[in-house]
Design an enzyme around this catalytic site. Structure first.
Site, PDB file in Angstrom:
ATOM      1  N   GLY A   2       0.005   5.005 -28.225  1.00  0.00           N
ATOM      2  CA  GLY A   2      -1.299   4.436 -27.891  1.00  0.00           C
ATOM      3  C   GLY A   2      -1.438   2.999 -28.378  1.00  0.00           C
ATOM      4  O   GLY A   2      -1.971   2.141 -27.675  1.00  0.00           O
TER       5      GLY A   2
ATOM      6  N   ARG B  46       2.383  -0.309 -32.532  1.00  0.00           N
ATOM      7  CA  ARG B  46       3.377   0.754 -32.725  1.00  0.00           C
ATOM      8  C   ARG B  46       4.550   0.544 -31.765  1.00  0.00           C
ATOM      9  O   ARG B  46       5.711   0.777 -32.102  1.00  0.00           O
ATOM     10  CB  ARG B  46       2.755   2.132 -32.466  1.00  0.00           C
ATOM     11  CG  ARG B  46       2.114   2.745 -33.694  1.00  0.00           C
ATOM     12  CD  ARG B  46       3.211   3.310 -34.579  1.00  0.00           C
ATOM     13  NE  ARG B  46       2.802   3.395 -35.973  1.00  0.00           N
ATOM     14  CZ  ARG B  46       2.256   4.450 -36.560  1.00  0.00           C
ATOM     15  NH1 ARG B  46       2.042   5.535 -35.854  1.00  0.00           N
ATOM     16  NH2 ARG B  46       1.951   4.438 -37.825  1.00  0.00           N
TER      17      ARG B  46
ATOM     18  N   ARG C 115      -3.552  -8.482 -22.048  1.00  0.00           N
ATOM     19  CA  ARG C 115      -4.512  -7.765 -22.904  1.00  0.00           C
ATOM     20  C   ARG C 115      -3.900  -7.300 -24.223  1.00  0.00           C
ATOM     21  O   ARG C 115      -4.346  -6.309 -24.811  1.00  0.00           O
ATOM     22  CB  ARG C 115      -5.107  -6.552 -22.174  1.00  0.00           C
ATOM     23  CG  ARG C 115      -6.058  -6.950 -21.070  1.00  0.00           C
ATOM     24  CD  ARG C 115      -6.555  -5.744 -20.314  1.00  0.00           C
ATOM     25  NE  ARG C 115      -7.453  -6.190 -19.254  1.00  0.00           N
ATOM     26  CZ  ARG C 115      -8.759  -5.987 -19.247  1.00  0.00           C
ATOM     27  NH1 ARG C 115      -9.347  -5.337 -20.221  1.00  0.00           N
ATOM     28  NH2 ARG C 115      -9.499  -6.426 -18.266  1.00  0.00           N
TER      29      ARG C 115
ATOM     30  N   ARG D 145       4.960  10.197 -23.876  1.00  0.00           N
ATOM     31  CA  ARG D 145       3.896   9.770 -24.776  1.00  0.00           C
ATOM     32  C   ARG D 145       4.243  10.205 -26.193  1.00  0.00           C
ATOM     33  O   ARG D 145       4.657  11.352 -26.424  1.00  0.00           O
ATOM     34  CB  ARG D 145       2.564  10.374 -24.326  1.00  0.00           C
ATOM     35  CG  ARG D 145       1.485  10.321 -25.374  1.00  0.00           C
ATOM     36  CD  ARG D 145       0.089  10.448 -24.839  1.00  0.00           C
ATOM     37  NE  ARG D 145      -0.815  10.939 -25.866  1.00  0.00           N
ATOM     38  CZ  ARG D 145      -1.183  10.254 -26.956  1.00  0.00           C
ATOM     39  NH1 ARG D 145      -0.720   9.039 -27.172  1.00  0.00           N
ATOM     40  NH2 ARG D 145      -2.003  10.789 -27.841  1.00  0.00           N
TER      41      ARG D 145
ATOM     42  N   SER E 161      -0.448  10.750 -32.142  1.00  0.00           N
ATOM     43  CA  SER E 161      -0.933  11.695 -33.150  1.00  0.00           C
ATOM     44  C   SER E 161      -1.918  12.653 -32.484  1.00  0.00           C
ATOM     45  O   SER E 161      -2.425  12.392 -31.388  1.00  0.00           O
ATOM     46  CB  SER E 161      -1.615  10.948 -34.301  1.00  0.00           C
ATOM     47  OG  SER E 161      -2.759  10.295 -33.815  1.00  0.00           O
TER      48      SER E 161
ATOM     49  N   ASP F 252      -4.168  15.457 -38.492  1.00  0.00           N
ATOM     50  CA  ASP F 252      -5.223  16.151 -39.227  1.00  0.00           C
ATOM     51  C   ASP F 252      -5.394  17.576 -38.710  1.00  0.00           C
ATOM     52  O   ASP F 252      -5.103  17.867 -37.555  1.00  0.00           O
ATOM     53  CB  ASP F 252      -6.553  15.383 -39.174  1.00  0.00           C
ATOM     54  CG  ASP F 252      -6.896  14.890 -37.792  1.00  0.00           C
ATOM     55  OD1 ASP F 252      -6.252  13.931 -37.319  1.00  0.00           O
ATOM     56  OD2 ASP F 252      -7.775  15.487 -37.157  1.00  0.00           O
TER      57      ASP F 252
ATOM     58  N   ARG G  55       2.099   9.671 -42.757  1.00  0.00           N
ATOM     59  CA  ARG G  55       2.107   9.568 -41.292  1.00  0.00           C
ATOM     60  C   ARG G  55       3.354   8.827 -40.810  1.00  0.00           C
ATOM     61  O   ARG G  55       3.930   9.142 -39.788  1.00  0.00           O
ATOM     62  CB  ARG G  55       0.859   8.845 -40.800  1.00  0.00           C
ATOM     63  CG  ARG G  55      -0.301   9.770 -40.555  1.00  0.00           C
ATOM     64  CD  ARG G  55      -1.294   9.188 -39.577  1.00  0.00           C
ATOM     65  NE  ARG G  55      -2.010   8.031 -40.094  1.00  0.00           N
ATOM     66  CZ  ARG G  55      -3.047   8.096 -40.894  1.00  0.00           C
ATOM     67  NH1 ARG G  55      -3.513   9.257 -41.298  1.00  0.00           N
ATOM     68  NH2 ARG G  55      -3.651   7.000 -41.309  1.00  0.00           N
TER      69      ARG G  55
HETATM   70  N1  HPA Z   1      -9.255  14.067 -31.485  1.00  0.00           N
HETATM   71  C1  HPA Z   1      -8.673  13.337 -30.534  1.00  0.00           C
HETATM   72  N2  HPA Z   1      -7.534  12.682 -30.713  1.00  0.00           N
HETATM   73  C2  HPA Z   1      -6.943  12.764 -31.911  1.00  0.00           C
HETATM   74  C3  HPA Z   1      -7.506  13.503 -32.938  1.00  0.00           C
HETATM   75  C4  HPA Z   1      -8.717  14.197 -32.710  1.00  0.00           C
HETATM   76  O1  HPA Z   1      -9.260  14.863 -33.588  1.00  0.00           O
HETATM   77  N3  HPA Z   1      -6.680  13.391 -34.012  1.00  0.00           N
HETATM   78  C5  HPA Z   1      -5.654  12.598 -33.624  1.00  0.00           C
HETATM   79  N4  HPA Z   1      -5.817  12.213 -32.361  1.00  0.00           N
END
Ligand code: HPA
Length: 242
Positions: free
Chosen positions: A24, A28, A47, A91, A94, A214, A227
């Protein structure tokens, strides 16, 4: 491919490989290119959505940021596929898990991507389309993860349009349907690949590989340092199958 540039990608003659990794965050993408690719050249700065092409073990590979959300990844992946001949789109990102048995730092590999997006309405289907990843890329990624002893989970993710949902239970409800994790892009990417495969007449393969940042059920989060380690594991799986 004949196209020189699109509204969002202007390579100025730099090559774009048939296989691309899609984080994303454009920084990165820069980090991946500088760390893992030989002789990387920048192919996009429009952009600040940085894209690079280099080689990995002698094979051409590109990496480009997508931004966040289905609208953003969809327009970049559409242009990469339809105007620059990209055929394998992986893709890397996270996700937040909504399963008690999945821990932070685990790897999630998306077999399918449920969603709450209006994106699929363009196809005019009477029913609900289930966007799936490429079996070829999916099975290869799962095999590499197994061989490397990486704790990984293969299944359905949820591509959400909403990060800050007014309904606090929204994401955990999806967990009750077996959704492994929440992210925000894969359904659009998978749909684009499926549509392009039919439209262009050759396979366009897409996959999503994630590190769990998370656990939404438990409220646990990774530190930036941790991470980075998990990120390395995920990128190496993606490059191995590239
Ligand atoms: N929601 C959406 N995208 C994410 C999240 C989440 O809680 N954690 C990491 N990417």
């Amino acid at each position: 491919m004949a196209t020189n540039s699109t509204p969002h990608i202007d390579p100025k003659g730099a090559p774009i490989a048939e296989t691309i990794l899609l984080p994303g965050d454009p920084l990165r993408a820069k980090f991946i290119a500088e760390t893992y690719l030989d002789d990387p050249v920048c192919f996009n700065e429009v952009r600040n959505m940085l894209g690079f092409t280099g080689t990995y073990r002698g094979k051409p590979v590109s990496v480009m940021g997508t931004g966040m959300g289905i609208p953003s990844i969809s327009l970049y992946s559409y242009e990469l596929i339809h105007f620059f001949g990209v055929k394998n789109l992986i893709r890397v990102g996270s996700c937040g898990t909504v399963q008690p048995h999945i821990d932070t730092y685990d790897v999630v590999i998306a077999q399918g991507a449920s969603h709450d997006s209006a994106y699929m309405e363009q196809y005019g289907l009477t029913g609900t389309y289930a966007p799936l990843s490429s079996w070829r890329l999916l099975s290869a990624a799962a095999r590499v993860a197994s061989e490397r002893g990486v704790t990984h989970h293969v299944g359905n993710v949820f591509s959400s349009d909403i990060f800050y949902n007014a309904d606090a239970d929204h994401n955990t409800d999806w967990g009750k349907m077996g959704i492994l994790a929440i992210e925000m892009e894969s359904a659009g990417l998978f749909a684009n690949a499926a549509h392009a495969t039919h439209h262009l007449g050759y396979p366009v393969d897409a996959l999503g590989i994630f590190t769990v940042s998370d656990n939404i059920l438990k409220g646990t989060k990774t530190t930036p340092q941790e991470r980075q380690t998990a990120f390395t594991t995920m990128i190496e799986i993606a490059l191995e199958i590239a």
